[in-house]
Every structure is written in C-alpha cells, then in structure tokens.
Design a protein around this motif. Structure first.
Motif, PDB file in Angstrom:
ATOM      1  N   TYR A  67     -12.026  75.441  -3.663  1.00  0.00           N
ATOM      2  CA  TYR A  67     -10.577  75.792  -4.180  1.00  0.00           C
ATOM      3  C   TYR A  67     -10.070  76.653  -3.282  1.00  0.00           C
ATOM      4  N   ILE A  68      -8.818  76.867  -3.285  1.00  0.00           N
ATOM      5  CA  ILE A  68      -8.045  77.946  -2.520  1.00  0.00           C
ATOM      6  C   ILE A  68      -7.217  78.778  -3.271  1.00  0.00           C
ATOM      7  N   TYR A  69      -7.560  80.161  -2.802  1.00  0.00           N
ATOM      8  CA  TYR A  69      -6.878  81.173  -3.681  1.00  0.00           C
ATOM      9  C   TYR A  69      -5.953  81.975  -2.748  1.00  0.00           C
ATOM     10  N   ASP A  70      -5.038  82.832  -3.245  1.00  0.00           N
ATOM     11  CA  ASP A  70      -4.320  83.694  -2.305  1.00  0.00           C
ATOM     12  C   ASP A  70      -4.991  85.034  -2.299  1.00  0.00           C
ATOM     13  N   ARG A  71      -4.764  86.079  -1.448  1.00  0.00           N
ATOM     14  CA  ARG A  71      -5.422  87.420  -1.470  1.00  0.00           C
ATOM     15  C   ARG A  71      -5.587  88.067  -2.882  1.00  0.00           C
ATOM     16  N   ASN A  72      -4.664  87.710  -3.913  1.00  0.00           N
ATOM     17  CA  ASN A  72      -4.723  88.481  -5.191  1.00  0.00           C
ATOM     18  C   ASN A  72      -5.740  87.528  -6.069  1.00  0.00           C
ATOM     19  N   GLY A  73      -6.307  86.445  -5.705  1.00  0.00           N
ATOM     20  CA  GLY A  73      -6.997  85.690  -6.636  1.00  0.00           C
ATOM     21  C   GLY A  73      -6.404  84.374  -7.304  1.00  0.00           C
ATOM     22  N   LYS A  74      -4.858  84.277  -6.994  1.00  0.00           N
ATOM     23  CA  LYS A  74      -3.995  83.343  -7.743  1.00  0.00           C
ATOM     24  C   LYS A  74      -4.510  82.021  -7.121  1.00  0.00           C
ATOM     25  N   LEU A  75      -4.919  81.076  -7.971  1.00  0.00           N
ATOM     26  CA  LEU A  75      -5.210  79.706  -7.501  1.00  0.00           C
ATOM     27  C   LEU A  75      -4.111  78.772  -7.035  1.00  0.00           C
ATOM     28  N   MET A  76      -4.192  78.368  -5.835  1.00  0.00           N
ATOM     29  CA  MET A  76      -3.025  77.692  -5.139  1.00  0.00           C
ATOM     30  C   MET A  76      -3.313  76.320  -4.948  1.00  0.00           C
ATOM     31  N   VAL A  77      -4.583  75.819  -4.669  1.00  0.00           N
ATOM     32  CA  VAL A  77      -5.157  74.592  -4.221  1.00  0.00           C
ATOM     33  C   VAL A  77      -6.153  74.293  -5.203  1.00  0.00           C
ATOM     34  N   ALA A  78      -6.289  73.044  -5.972  1.00  0.00           N
ATOM     35  CA  ALA A  78      -7.576  72.826  -6.831  1.00  0.00           C
ATOM     36  C   ALA A  78      -7.573  71.294  -6.476  1.00  0.00           C
ATOM     37  N   ASN A  79      -8.429  70.593  -7.318  1.00  0.00           N
ATOM     38  CA  ASN A  79      -8.751  69.264  -7.080  1.00  0.00           C
ATOM     39  C   ASN A  79      -8.529  68.429  -8.219  1.00  0.00           C
ATOM     40  N   GLN A  80      -8.133  67.305  -8.158  1.00  0.00           N
ATOM     41  CA  GLN A  80      -8.038  66.000  -8.925  1.00  0.00           C
ATOM     42  C   GLN A  80      -8.737  64.721  -8.594  1.00  0.00           C
ATOM     43  N   PRO A  81      -9.257  64.008  -9.747  1.00  0.00           N
ATOM     44  CA  PRO A  81     -10.016  62.588  -9.261  1.00  0.00           C
ATOM     45  C   PRO A  81      -9.125  61.795  -8.725  1.00  0.00           C
ATOM     46  N   SER A  82      -9.748  61.019  -7.851  1.00  0.00           N
ATOM     47  CA  SER A  82      -9.030  59.986  -7.278  1.00  0.00           C
ATOM     48  C   SER A  82     -10.046  58.808  -6.834  1.00  0.00           C
ATOM     49  N   TYR A  83      -9.286  57.500  -6.975  1.00  0.00           N
ATOM     50  CA  TYR A  83     -10.404  56.446  -6.713  1.00  0.00           C
ATOM     51  C   TYR A  83      -9.749  55.464  -5.862  1.00  0.00           C
TER      52      TYR A  83
END
Length: 640
Positions: free
Chosen positions: A51-67
């Motif tokens: 996962y990718i977070y900003d400097r303050n811990g805000k989640l910016m990029v997560a994941n989703q399932p793909s097929y």
C-alpha cells in the motif's frame, strides 16, 4: 605403479559421474521442476502490492482483485469461438490475433488472453469456463486508488513487456509491474514475492494433486507498504489550482529534502489506467501531443528560469568578491553593453544596491554583477567555468539523484558551451550577459528551482530531494540524509534572504502577502519562443515564482511555473502564496487569490497557438473559460 594409476583415475571418475547422475535424476527433483515437464503444472499465486500512504499516514493507493483469462494454445479443443467472443464482448478477429500471438510465444506455456476482468466479468466467464478447454483464470491484484490526484507521483501498473520477461527471470508473460512514478522506482519493494504450487497431472492431463505433497510449494509474500513524503492535502490543492493551466509545482521541506508536493498540469485521474479500458485510455493520453498529460513538467520540463536566477547571480558575485552589500550600479531603466545591444529593465531606476536590486528585480544590477564575475578572470572561459561550478553546487546542470525514474539535467553552460556556439572564439561577457537574468543558455527544471530555494532557505546547504519517507521494515537510502554544502559561504545568504523578504513587503510581490507568515520570494518572467511552421515565433511569456517560508526556520520551499502565464505575480505568485499558507496554516485567508486561481483559465492563451482547447474528459480540467486570463490587475509585475 604407473600401470595402475591411469585405470584407477578412470574408474574413480566414472563412479563419481554415476553418483552425480543418480543424485540429479533420482534424489534431486529441482531440475525436473525447471523443465517443461508435461506431468507437472506450475501455478503461481500473485501477492498484493504494498500500500502507498502519504507523509501523515493517509492511504492513497490500495488494491482490488483482478482476473486475467490465460490461454495455453496446445490445450485448445473444440472452442465455440462465437459464443466465447460474445461472452467476453470481443471481436472474432481479435480472438484469432491473440491466439496466434500466444502460439508464437509458446504453444505449451500460458499467455494472457484478456487482462484485468472485474468481478462481474469474471463471474460471467467462470460459469461457462468448462466449455472452453485451454483457458483458465489467473487471479491478480490491481491498484485501487483512494484519491483522484497524484497520477504522476504514483505512476501506473502495466504488463511486463517481452523484453522485460527475457531480461528479468522474475517476470513471466502477463505479469504486472510498475511504470513511472514510485510504482517504478520502488517496484522491487512493492511487488512482493510470488507463491508457487506444483501440481501433478496424469497421462490424461488431469490434475491429481500436489507434486511431492507440496514439498516445493511456496506461499506468496505481500509487498511492503511505503509512506511517501507527499502531503496529500497539499498535492490535491496544488492540482486544483493548476486546472486549466500548464506547468508544474514542486514543494520541498528544506531541512530534510522531502518533496511535499509534485504537481504537473494538466493531469488526470489515476484510476483511468486500471481495468480493461486502461490500454485505450493510456493510448489517448499518450497521443495527446498538445496537453501532454503523461509528461511530468515538474521533473522533465527545462525552462529559462528568468528572474529567480538573479538570486544565484548575486550570491556568486558576493562569493567571488566582485560586489558587496553596498556596491551600487545606476539603472536608467535599461542596461547598455557592447555591440550596440541593450537589455531593458522595468524597475524604478536610480542607484541600485543588492537589497533594492533584489526586491525590485533590477536587470541592470545583476547584469553588471555577472559581467564583473566573468571579467574577474583574464580569460572569459575561466570565468564561465568558475561561475558554472558554483551553479552545480546548487544541483543545477546535472541529474539530482532523486528517487523518481524520470528527469532532466537542465543546463548550466560552461566554456565548452560557448566554444561550440562561437567556434572562432572572440566572445566576451557582453555576449552571454543574458545568463545573469536567467535567460541565455541557462535552463532549469521546476524541481531544480525548488531545490535552489531550499538551499537558500537553509543558508547554504540542501539534501537530495526525495519522495520516500518510510519503507516498512527497511531504511531509506543514506544519500537522502547526506548534506550537500554549496560553494557559496554561509555568511553571504543573509543579505540575499533580506532582499527576498522585501520582495513581499515592498517589491514585485507586495500584493501577494499572507498576514502572519513571513515569506521570502522572487517573481520571474521568462521569454518564450517556439518554432511554428519553421519560423521562430515569440509566444506569451512564462510566469515563474519561487519562495520559502517562514523566513526563519523555514518549513517549505516552493517553485511554481505556469506556461504562457504572462508575468510572475499574475499566476505563479498567487499559487505559491496559497500553497505556502495551505501547508503552514491548513486553511486559506487569501480567498481573493484563491477564487481567482481556481476559476482562472489559460486555455484561451494555449488555443491561440494550437487551435485546440483541452476539453478531453480524461484530464483534470474544466472546459469553460473565464475572463481572468484577459484581465490585468493593478498590481501587475512586469519585470523580465
């Protein structure tokens, strides 16, 4: 004895060879797994990316399932292609083309037939997959963007090319990897480790269980999470301010070199490069040769820096001892020099010393300082090389070593530059004096401008700009915590900082003050030429602004570049003031500036040269034009 030696050696060697063959063929199964053994199916389990977070811990990029629908060409039997194509909403010609390409890659190995199905598409195909032998589903994970900004910062995920697969044994056909932005820079950190399962098959090609009871199977390991130095709120605000404009914003924390915002405009919503429409959308962005949304102007665009470069001209003059704080030059609203040439100046004229020269942005003062610097040496070439050496100590004219996969060196001309331009020699400081005000042969990227201001804010040192703040379980590269000291002595920065402070108090940015925040800044206007139909045409000037704040113990250094934005205080200056207040205070008091910047548009200006407006729905832009681009405020700055 000699008669026995040779037969003994032969017998011993034969025994060793037999033992080795027995070990490899009977005891050690690993070589069997590495071959294309018909009885063993290799199945990969793909991990989630970090996962990718900003400097303050805000989640910016997560994941989703793909097929992905995978195909093994040699296993295709009695396929009803019409039903298959109808189910997946593809053309039969595409089916034939993709299968042919898969056969070329390998008839026995799996290839991606159709990537990135969503849950609904997967469910519909899964119901009927038994009717299509040779096809199977490979589960992967795709990015799930929690924000609609930062596309240039994140980059995107795409399939590994054939060249990558051949070069890097980690990747197989159809594997995904990061391209551009932090996805590419930190690919090995984010991608994780694939899991592997070996499945035994019988002579009828039916699966009969794990090979060797799973002895060689491994589990997938999720990629590491990372925290970026980016402030999500500031990044989003910067992108909003740059809607309907072109250019870049780079903001840096001076005491660490951490990049707080990296804005390029125009930009796009990163989520459009996810899913089955990814390829179509990417092609549309790639082919947009006018707006160039995939071109990161903050890192790649090399511009004449204009008047902000006078900061360096003054610092180098002080270091070389050709001026001091009290050195005076008389400005008659212009600067004459040899060969009948003339440099205009839009300051108030009169006797200029360093302090006033900075806040009124006097061309005469800095042209005179530059010529003294070059003329200090018997040979102009030596003077230029000394001057260029000082520039490089601020990170100019070279790749800066930041942790993003793209960038440009800019240009800090040396004597070699002028030997090419003047092969017969004879050039003097008068021929290159435009360098003094950031024109001539000098080119800088916005990130170099921001880093220059970070060095000034620190009074003579900087840290390599970087976008990584934390990697789960790892330390960041030591080069990002290594101090770089400029060749200009610490003592010479204070008088220059004092002049930059008065740019806001009584100079070219006096209308951009933010109450309660001591900002040091410099306006700039860079001449802009382009070749149109083979002719060199003068276009609307670029608007530039650099600043840092607060004056003491600075928390942010910033560079704003707005293409075709007239002069520094018109577009770039207000944006810089708003960004500074947003970061330091978390709210905006200069709502007058904010309204003008958010509603303002330069689309009409760009349309003059291209005949096209950026109305594509993929871009973060508003098609409507406002009158603000045609209005000239009373406090407009008109210096070069």
């Amino acid at each position: 004895m000699r008669k026995v030696l040779l037969p003994t050696i032969i017998i011993v060697a034969t025994i060793l060879l037999i033992l080795r063959l027995f070990y490899l063929q009977v005891i050690d199964d690993t070589f069997k797994l590495k071959s294309d053994n018909n009885a063993i199916k290799i199945q990969y389990d793909y991990p989630e990316r970090g996962y990718i977070y900003d400097r303050n811990g805000k989640l910016m990029v997560a994941n989703q399932p793909s097929y992905d629908i995978m195909v093994i060409p040699r296993d295709l039997k009695n396929i009803d292609t019409l039903e298959f194509c109808h189910l997946l909403n593809i053309k039969k010609e595409d089916y034939i083309r993709i299968i042919a390409k898969a056969k070329v890659y390998s008839p026995r190995l799996p290839s991606v037939f159709l990537p990135q199905l969503n849950k609904a598409e997967f469910a519909a195909f899964q119901e009927k997959i038994r009717k299509f032998p040779g096809f199977y589903i490979q589960k992967r994970s795709l990015r799930d963007y929690q924000v609609k900004f930062g596309a240039n910062v994140f980059g995107f995920i795409t399939q590994a090319s054939e060249g990558t697969v051949k070069k890097n044994p980690y990747y197989l056909s159809g594997d995904l990897l990061g391209k551009q932005g932090v996805e590419e820079s930190y690919e090995t950190v984010l991608r994780g480790i694939k899991g592997v399962k070996y499945i035994q098959k019988d002579k009828y090609n039916r699966e009969i269980g794990s090979y060797k009871e799973g002895k060689f199977d491994t589990i997938a390991v999720q990629g590491e999470d990372i925290n970026l130095t980016i402030d999500a709120v500031l990044q989003q605000y910067g992108e909003e301010l740059m809607i309907n404009k072109r250019g870049g914003i780079v903001a840096i924390e001076p005491k660490t070199g951490e990049i707080l915002a990296l804005v390029t405009a125009p930009s796009y919503d990163p989520s459009i490069l996810v899913g089955r429409q990814r390829s179509k959308n990417y092609t549309m962005l790639y082919r947009d040769s006018i707006a160039k949304p995939l071109y990161d102007r903050g890192l790649l665009a090399e511009y004449p820096p204009g008047s902000p470069f006078k900061i360096l001209t003054g610092l180098i003059g002080l270091q070389e001892g050709v001026i001091d704080e009290n050195t005076a030059f008389v400005c008659n609203h212009g600067f004459s020099y040899a060969r009948g040439r003339f440099m205009k100046c839009h300051c108030h004229g009169g006797v200029m010393q360093l302090h006033r020269g900075i806040y009124e942005s006097c061309n005469t003062y800095f042209a005179s300082t530059y010529m003294r610097t070059i003329n200090k040496f018997v040979r102009p070439a030596d003077g230029v090389d000394v001057w260029s050496g000082h520039l490089k100590s601020f990170g100019l004219g070279q790749f800066m070593g930041y942790d993003l996969p793209t960038g440009r060196k800019g240009k800090a001309p040396t004597s070699k530059t002028y030997k090419r331009i003047y092969p017969n020699g004879g050039w003097r400081s008068t021929a290159i004096v435009s360098n003094s005000i950031g024109q001539g042969e000098v080119l800088m990227t916005p990130i170099q401008l921001a880093n220059m201001m970070a060095a000034v804010a620190n009074r003579g040192f900087y840290y390599t700009p970087h976008i990584i703040r934390k990697i789960e379980g790892e330390k960041i590269d030591k080069k990002f915590t290594t101090k770089h000291v400029t060749t200009v002595n610490h003592k010479y920065f204070e008088p220059v900082v004092s002049g930059l402070f008065d740019v806001y108090n009584k100079g070219t940015a006096h209308a951009l003050q933010v109450e309660g925040i001591e900002i040091c800044g410099k306006t700039g206007t860079a001449e802009n030429f382009a070749k149109i139909n083979g002719k060199r045409v003068k276009l609307q000037d670029h608007s530039i602004f650099v600043a840092f704040a607060p004056k003491d113990n600075p928390k942010i250094a910033i560079a704003v570049f707005v293409e075709n934005g007239y002069w520094g205080a018109r577009w770039a200056g207000p944006i810089a003031s708003l960004m500074i207040e947003k970061y330091i205070r978390g709210k905006i008091t200069r709502t007058d500036l904010e309204k003008r910047m958010l509603e303002g548009s330069l689309q009409g200006e760009y349309a003059k040269y291209t005949g096209k407006k950026e109305t594509d729905s993929l871009l973060l832009s508003k098609p409507e034009l406002t009158k603000s681009a045609a209005q000239k405020p009373d406090d407009a700055e008109t210096e070069n």
